[in-house]
Design a protein around this motif. Structure first.
Motif, PDB file in Angstrom:
ATOM      1  N   THR A  79       0.939  -1.317  -0.045  1.00 45.03           N
ATOM      2  CA  THR A  79       0.106  -0.017  -0.051  1.00 45.03           C
ATOM      3  C   THR A  79       0.750   1.360  -0.082  1.00 45.03           C
ATOM      4  OG1 THR A  79      -0.112   0.011   2.590  1.00 45.03           O
ATOM      5  CG2 THR A  79      -1.955  -1.112   1.161  1.00 45.03           C
ATOM      6  N   TYR A  80       2.160   1.037  -0.249  1.00 39.28           N
ATOM      7  CA  TYR A  80       3.028   2.229  -0.366  1.00 39.28           C
ATOM      8  C   TYR A  80       3.968   1.932  -1.405  1.00 39.28           C
ATOM      9  CZ  TYR A  80       7.123   5.017   0.774  1.00 39.28           C
ATOM     10  OH  TYR A  80       8.133   6.160   0.679  1.00 39.28           O
ATOM     11  N   PHE A  81       3.996   3.119  -2.196  1.00 43.64           N
ATOM     12  CA  PHE A  81       5.000   3.184  -3.489  1.00 43.64           C
ATOM     13  C   PHE A  81       5.353   4.640  -3.563  1.00 43.64           C
ATOM     14  CE2 PHE A  81       0.848   3.419  -5.086  1.00 43.64           C
ATOM     15  CZ  PHE A  81       0.743   3.961  -6.369  1.00 43.64           C
ATOM     16  N   VAL A  82       6.465   4.864  -4.520  1.00 47.35           N
ATOM     17  CA  VAL A  82       6.909   6.172  -4.779  1.00 47.35           C
ATOM     18  C   VAL A  82       6.524   6.227  -6.329  1.00 47.35           C
ATOM     19  CG1 VAL A  82       8.903   7.728  -5.144  1.00 47.35           C
ATOM     20  CG2 VAL A  82       8.872   6.193  -3.155  1.00 47.35           C
ATOM     21  N   LEU A  83       5.963   7.538  -6.620  1.00 48.77           N
ATOM     22  CA  LEU A  83       5.427   7.975  -7.744  1.00 48.77           C
ATOM     23  C   LEU A  83       6.561   9.168  -8.433  1.00 48.77           C
ATOM     24  CD1 LEU A  83       3.030   7.288  -9.764  1.00 48.77           C
ATOM     25  CD2 LEU A  83       2.111   9.627  -8.996  1.00 48.77           C
ATOM     26  N   THR A 101      10.194  16.129  -8.053  1.00 56.26           N
ATOM     27  CA  THR A 101       9.687  15.194  -9.172  1.00 56.26           C
ATOM     28  C   THR A 101       8.914  13.931  -8.615  1.00 56.26           C
ATOM     29  OG1 THR A 101      11.816  14.134  -9.711  1.00 56.26           O
ATOM     30  CG2 THR A 101      11.027  16.384 -10.824  1.00 56.26           C
ATOM     31  N   VAL A 102       9.028  13.880  -7.347  1.00 57.20           N
ATOM     32  CA  VAL A 102       8.452  12.399  -6.988  1.00 57.20           C
ATOM     33  C   VAL A 102       7.631  12.727  -5.726  1.00 57.20           C
ATOM     34  CG1 VAL A 102      10.572  11.091  -7.576  1.00 57.20           C
ATOM     35  CG2 VAL A 102      10.788  12.044  -5.437  1.00 57.20           C
ATOM     36  N   ALA A 103       6.964  11.695  -5.450  1.00 57.22           N
ATOM     37  CA  ALA A 103       5.713  11.818  -4.337  1.00 57.22           C
ATOM     38  C   ALA A 103       5.765  10.100  -3.596  1.00 57.22           C
ATOM     39  CB  ALA A 103       4.617  12.135  -4.529  1.00 57.22           C
ATOM     40  N   GLU A 104       5.840  10.444  -2.211  1.00 56.59           N
ATOM     41  CA  GLU A 104       5.532   9.066  -1.526  1.00 56.59           C
ATOM     42  C   GLU A 104       3.984   8.956  -1.817  1.00 56.59           C
ATOM     43  OE1 GLU A 104       7.438   7.830   2.125  1.00 56.59           O
ATOM     44  OE2 GLU A 104       7.795  10.048   2.145  1.00 56.59           O
ATOM     45  N   VAL A 105       3.549   7.663  -1.941  1.00 50.84           N
ATOM     46  CA  VAL A 105       1.981   7.391  -2.081  1.00 50.84           C
ATOM     47  C   VAL A 105       1.408   5.976  -1.024  1.00 50.84           C
ATOM     48  CG1 VAL A 105       0.217   6.331  -3.531  1.00 50.84           C
ATOM     49  CG2 VAL A 105       2.050   7.964  -4.633  1.00 50.84           C
ATOM     50  N   PHE A 106       0.741   6.560  -0.041  1.00 46.46           N
ATOM     51  CA  PHE A 106       0.281   5.489   0.668  1.00 46.46           C
ATOM     52  C   PHE A 106      -1.552   5.268   0.128  1.00 46.46           C
ATOM     53  CE2 PHE A 106       3.417   7.711   3.341  1.00 46.46           C
ATOM     54  CZ  PHE A 106       3.915   6.673   3.884  1.00 46.46           C
ATOM     55  N   SER A 107      -1.500   4.296  -0.430  1.00 46.54           N
ATOM     56  CA  SER A 107      -2.762   4.059  -0.826  1.00 46.54           C
ATOM     57  C   SER A 107      -3.752   3.260  -0.281  1.00 46.54           C
ATOM     58  CB  SER A 107      -2.523   3.214  -2.234  1.00 46.54           C
ATOM     59  OG  SER A 107      -2.033   1.843  -1.873  1.00 46.54           O
ATOM     60  N   LYS A 108      -5.111   3.329  -0.364  1.00 46.35           N
ATOM     61  CA  LYS A 108      -5.914   2.667  -0.091  1.00 46.35           C
ATOM     62  C   LYS A 108      -6.189   1.323  -0.059  1.00 46.35           C
ATOM     63  CE  LYS A 108      -9.602   6.398  -0.495  1.00 46.35           C
ATOM     64  NZ  LYS A 108     -11.119   6.597  -0.791  1.00 46.35           N
ATOM     65  N   GLY A 109      -5.680   0.767  -1.139  1.00 47.18           N
ATOM     66  CA  GLY A 109      -5.471  -0.680  -1.241  1.00 47.18           C
ATOM     67  C   GLY A 109      -4.317  -1.073  -1.877  1.00 47.18           C
ATOM     68  N   LYS A 110      -4.196  -2.339  -2.291  1.00 45.95           N
ATOM     69  CA  LYS A 110      -2.789  -2.759  -2.556  1.00 45.95           C
ATOM     70  C   LYS A 110      -2.805  -2.771  -3.919  1.00 45.95           C
ATOM     71  CE  LYS A 110      -1.384  -5.875   1.028  1.00 45.95           C
ATOM     72  NZ  LYS A 110      -0.869  -7.267   1.429  1.00 45.95           N
TER      73      LYS A 110
END
Length: 145
Positions: A79-83, A101-110
């Motif tokens: 549920t975490y990745f870098v965009l 140019t990058v952002a950490e992403v904490f997503s609702k789902g996998k």
């Protein structure tokens, strides 16, 4: 020659992210000044951002970003990745781009890793204080069409 230039401009502009109202969000997020400061705890220089008023207005708002997942094997399928706003070879971690140019992403789902460009929608948090995190973080994010 002119057709080639137009094609290059179209490809470049289509790789940028847009908010729901059509604004180029990565362009807005690039309006930041970076100052390198020595961090006593980490024992090396760290980038500290000073955000423009335009960026500050996005803090806490739901935005959309188009980009590419950074292929970090240990993060795939979580549920975490870098965009990255740029393809992997040109991103902040691998090429000459900056930390804006990058952002950490904490997503609702996998989500499984993909090499395709994706659009992510989430609530933006700007981070100017914690050098262990990226300066842009999306919470409660989801991949949208």
């Amino acid at each position: 020659m002119l057709k080639r230039i137009i094609l290059i401009l179209l490809v470049f502009s289509s790789s940028m992210a847009f908010s729901q109202n059509g604004e180029n969000t990565w362009n807005t997020l690039s309006k930041v000044e970076i100052e390198k400061r020595f961090d006593e705890t980490l024992n090396f220089e760290v980038d500290y951002p000073t955000f423009s008023e335009e960026v500050k207005k996005l803090n806490g708002k739901t935005i959309e970003l188009k980009g590419w997942m950074i292929p970090l094997e240990e993060l795939q399928g979580e549920t975490y990745f870098v965009l990255s706003s740029l393809p992997f070879a040109n991103c902040f971690f691998c090429g000459g781009a900056g930390p804006e140019t990058v952002a950490e992403v904490f997503s609702k789902g996998k989500y499984r890793f993909t090499e395709k460009r994706i659009t992510v929608r989430g609530k933006l948090e700007i981070n100017a204080e914690d050098p262990m995190k990226l300066m842009y973080i999306l919470h409660d994010a989801e991949i949208v069409d």
